[in-house]
Write an enzyme that holds these catalytic residues in place. Sequence first.
Site: not given
Ligand code: DLZ
Length: 161
Positions: A60-61, A85, A89, A91, A116, A130
């Site tokens: 996400f960051e 992965i 939930t 998420h 990407f 992968r």
């Molecule tokens: C919280 C979260 C979850 C549940 N799964 C993943 C994932 O599978 N891969 C990944 O790179 N990051 C995951 N994160 C963390 C989020 O990307 C993020 O760091 C948090 O929600 C904080 O903003």
Amino acid sequence: MSMPTVIEGAASQANGRYAIVAAKFNREVVDKLLEGALSALRQHKIKDENIIVVWVPGSFEIPLAAQRLADTGEFSAVICLGAVIRGETDHYEHICEAAALGVLDAGLSTGIPVLFGILTCQTEELALARAGGAAGNKGYDAALAALEMTSLMEKLHQPAP
Ligand code: DLZ
């Protein structure tokens, strides 16, 4: 008969500096993507001194760090690596969508190729396949695409032959 002008980048013609943004979440997978990306860059004669690796907490960051790095104008391309992965939930959907759109936006808003290399998989097994397993290494592929895009962007800045 006249022929159209064809312009294509070539990874073998690329040089410059490269930034890699890697997510720590699912680190076992991302470490392997990073190995793949570094090996693609090194195979194409990019020296380690021209590569920077920036770690962020999760996928996400990635877009914010990628956009900041692209904005500096110091890098030919920014390679984004992560592994999302599916869990229990929803998420997963939110992170995949935010990461994909964010990476796209970082490239379009800065004019720098932002690649990407973020896996979006149902299971860790599929992700590992992968990341240097039976289905190749998407980190390697993303770095190769970064080199090709760098070469293409240089050609697009030159007047057509
Ligand atoms: C919280 C979260 C979850 C549940 N799964 C993943 C994932 O599978 N891969 C990944 O790179 N990051 C995951 N994160 C963390 C989020 O990307 C993020 O760091 C948090 O929600 C904080 O903003």
